[in-house]
Structure formats: structure tokens, C-alpha cells
Write a protein that holds these residues in place. Structure first.
Motif, short mmCIF file in Angstrom:
data_model
loop_
_atom_site.label_atom_id
_atom_site.label_comp_id
_atom_site.label_asym_id
_atom_site.label_seq_id
_atom_site.Cartn_x
_atom_site.Cartn_y
_atom_site.Cartn_z
N ALA A 230 0.83 -1.21 0.00
CA ALA A 230 0.00 0.00 0.00
C ALA A 230 0.86 1.26 0.00
N LEU A 231 1.92 1.27 0.81
CA LEU A 231 2.80 2.43 0.88
C LEU A 231 3.63 2.58 -0.39
N LYS A 232 3.95 1.47 -1.02
CA LYS A 232 4.68 1.55 -2.28
C LYS A 232 3.86 2.27 -3.34
N SER A 233 2.56 2.05 -3.33
CA SER A 233 1.67 2.67 -4.32
C SER A 233 1.25 4.07 -3.94
N PHE A 234 1.28 4.38 -2.64
CA PHE A 234 0.79 5.68 -2.19
C PHE A 234 1.67 6.16 -1.04
N GLY A 235 2.82 6.72 -1.42
CA GLY A 235 3.79 7.20 -0.45
C GLY A 235 3.83 8.71 -0.40
N PRO A 236 4.93 9.27 0.06
CA PRO A 236 5.02 10.73 0.24
C PRO A 236 4.70 11.55 -1.00
N GLU A 237 5.24 11.18 -2.15
CA GLU A 237 4.98 11.97 -3.36
C GLU A 237 3.51 11.94 -3.75
#
Length: 393
Positions: free
Chosen positions: A73-80
Motif C-alpha cells: 500500500a505504501l509503495k503505491s501511495f507514499g510521500p509523493e
């Protein structure tokens, strides 16, 4: 007719609702409190730290306890992606000197208003004061109109952890899920302060921030500001090391982190004359105010010479444990990742997905919490949409 239900209207729930609505589902969001996203609004009072501007690999290292689904999930929707998401809601963001990312408005309400308008445009409906109370023969709610039972095709649970119950996260859902065979990890406070039984001489320092020290835990050194409160120690610096100390690590304070031990020992070796120990510390080391008070509180009776220098560099902090869980910013524990598949769907309850802080993970403050809630909400919402359309993945 509702074919997609989201229970809980925090960041994870709202993100799941948006993904379901974009996939063409008729979405209903229920919330036990009179209004939505109360914890998000509370976070916005201190600036709304949305994320941390750092590479994804570094970002995920700060999140512990999660399974592969969380990291996907974080790989697809991280800081950027979080920054782009905020901008798409008309909220420009800026990155502070520490890498923390905030909306220009430095509060949550403009972003939340824009988000709710977008959800309304997508057809998402809301019901407040609907408390989830059971899942036998459908999802049962206590509402102002009485008990209501819904039978949606798919449900996303985004019920939060077990802290700040007055804002909606009370953890009462845990008993319902465990009764259906969902394995849970016990709740523990995270990002919390620690109780200290202060002597009377510390009363003048209540509310005073402690700056320019370092916290020593498990061989690691952390710099960060914290506060002396009537109840103990709290604030960002303490929260950063709270998980390790909660789990049994010793806490020490380096009162002069920019001074090597040898320099402190040399300064203390000078003649003191009739000067008191307190004044000698002030004159020789410029150790003043709350720093000197902490040394006197935790170090008395003070040793002499090199032993005193060593104490200043590693002052043990005796504490009485974490503050109560309801005071914690977040919680560890909750739905174990082995209780779900890679889509965050409960193995024991097909068609029911989980997201946000109710999952068994924890992270420090600094943007990690909100980003992970948004990311898991998006992940669960997309997977729930696929499930409702008869797609396994």
C-alpha cells in the motif's frame, strides 16, 4: 440501495470510500460521532503534518509491525502521492526543514472541506451518529432512528485504534471481530508520554520545553524537543523513542550532547571553592534551568569528578510507565496481518476489508501515521471494489 459500506469516517475510511465510488459503487459511510474526521481535525491544530518527504525505502523503515499488504500500500501511495493528492484537492503543500510536509494553510479544515465536496460529487453518502454494534445477519447499527441492519456487497472497516476515544477511536470493535475468529494483537499505547513521579522542586518547570539534549535508547541517540508536564515527560522527542521504552528499553538523557565527555570532566575538575554544586554546574558547564533541574532530580546525590561528567552524558530516567492508552496519539495492536489476505480482506469474513489504525502496525509522528492510514484506505478500497465486481484480485 447501498452496495458498498465504509464504517468509520477518518482518513482511511474516506480514502476507501473515494476509491469505491470511483469504481462505480454506491457508497455509504457511517460514523459513530456527530461529525466526520474528528481526529484529523485535531491533528490539524498543530499544522497537519501530512507526510515526510523522504525516499519510499526510508519512509517504510519507520513503520513496524506491518505485513506485506501494508508495504505494498505504501509503495503505491507514499510521500509523493500524498503531496499530489493534497494539491489535487486545491491545497498546496510545503516541506519544512525537517522534511515534514504540511498544507500551506497549516490546518486540516480546508483540505477536509474540499475532500468532502469531492466525495459528495462522487455520490458518497454519510450517516453520522451511527454506531456499529454487531455483524450477525448483516451490519447492525444503533442510530438516532433505532437499530438499522445493512447487507452490503462489500464492507471496509476503518474504525481506528484505541486512543482518543472522545474523537471516535475507542477500540470497542475488537470484541466483535475476535468473536468471529479474527486474530488480534493486544492494543498498546504508541507515540505517548511517560509517567514520572516528580519531586516538588520540579513544579516550577511544568510546561517548560527541554531543548538541546539527546535521548539515549538501545544504543541509539535521538535529538528532539520534549516537555516537562505535571504528569511526566511528553512531546515529539519522547514520542520518537516511546515504542522502545514502552517495550522495556532504558531511557537516558545526554544533557550536553555537543560536549564530549572529556571536556565536561575537565571543566568540572576546576576548583569549586565555596560555590554550591548547582552554581558550579551553571558556571562551569552553562547547565541552566530545566537541564540542571533534571540532573538534580534524577542524579541526586550527585557524584564528583569524572562520575558526574558521565552522569551528565547519560542521565538515567526512572519512570512509572507509559501514560494511559487513551492519551496516546496512536496505538499499536489491532487486526493481525495474518488474519487478512494481501488485499486487507479478513480471512474469517469474506467481503470485509480493514484499513487504517485498526491494523496491527505503528509508526512515529512526523507524517508517517496519516500517510499510512491514507495508503491502507486506498489499498482496501480498491480491493473491495474489485471484490464487489467479482474479481478476486
Amino acid at each position: 440501495m447501498t452496495d458498498a459500506l465504509v464504517i468509520g469516517a477518518g482518513p482511511a475510511g474516506l480514502m476507501a470510500a473515494e476509491e469505491l465510488a470511483r469504481a462505480g459503487r454506491r457508497v455509504l459511510v457511517t460514523e459513530a460521532k456527530p461529525s466526520v474526521a474528528r481526529k484529523l481535525l485535531m491533528a490539524g491544530k498543530s499544522g497537519l503534518n501530512l507526510t515526510k518527504d523522504e525516499p519510499p525505502a526510508m519512509f517504510t523503515k519507520h513503520t513496524s509491525g506491518g505485513g506485506p499488504a501494508l508495504f505494498e500500500a505504501l509503495k503505491s501511495f507514499g510521500p509523493e502521492e500524498v503531496k499530489d493528492w493534497a494539491r489535487n484537492l486545491g491545497q498546496e503543500v510545503f516541506t519544512g526543514s525537517s522534511g515534514r510536509v504540511f498544507p500551506d494553510a497549516m490546518k486540516a479544515s480546508p483540505l477536509l472541506r474540499a475532500w468532502l465536496l469531492r466525495l459528495a460529487d462522487l455520490g458518497v453518502e454519510f450517516r453520522t451518529r451511527w454506531r456499529w454494534v454487531g455483524l450477525d445477519d448483516g451490519m447492525q447499527f444503533e442510530t438516532p432512528e433505532g437499530v438499522v441492519t445493512l447487507n452490503p456487497k462489500v464492507t471496509v472497516l476503518a474504525l481506528g485504534g484505541a486512543s482518543w476515544s472522545r474523537l471516535g477511536s475507542d477500540g470497542t470493535w475488537a470484541q466483535m471481530l475476535s468473536g468471529k475468529g479474527v486474530t488480534l494483537a493486544p492494543f498498546k499505547p504508541a507515540n505517548m508520554g511517560f509517567c514520572v513521579n516528580w519531586s516538588d522542586h520540579m513544579k516550577p518547570h511544568f510546561g517548560v520545553p527541554v531543548k538541546g539534549t539527546a535521548l539515549l535508547v538501545n544504543g541509539q541517540t535521538t535529538r528532539g524537543e520534549y516537555v516537562i508536564s505535571e504528569k511526566g515527560l511528553e512531546g515529539g522527542g519522547i514520542y520518537a523513542i516511546s515504542a522502545a521504552v514502552r517495550d522495556g528499553a532504558d531511557l537516558k538523557i545526554d544533557l550536553l550532547p555537543d560536549w564530549p565527555l572529556e571536556k565536561i570532566a575537565a571543566r568540572l575538575s576546576g576548583p569549586r571553592g565555596k560555590t554550591s554544586v548547582s552554581n558550579h554546574l551553571r558556571k562551569a558547564l552553562k547547565l541552566e534551568g530545566v537541564k540542571r533541574a533534571l540532573l538534580m532530580e534524577f542524579g541526586n546525590p550527585l557524584p564528583d569528578g569524572a562520575a558526574l561528567a558521565s552522569l551528565i552524558k547519560a542521565l538515567p530516567v526512572p519512570h512509572a510507565g507509559p501514560r494511559p492508552i487513551d492519551e496516546a496519539i496512536s496505538t499499536a495492536g489491532g487486526v493481525r496481518f495474518e488474519a487478512m489476505d494481501e488485499n486487507l480482506m479478513l480471512n474469517a469474513l469474506p467481503g470485509v476489508f480493514c484499513a487504517g489504525e485498526m491494523l496491527d502496525w505503528e509508526a512515529p509522528t512526523g507524517g508517517y501515521l496519516i500517510t499510512t492510514c491514507l495508503a491502507t484506505g486506498r489499498h482496501a478500497g480498491r480491493a473491495a471494489a474489485r471484490w464487489s465486481q467479482g474479481q478476486v484480485r
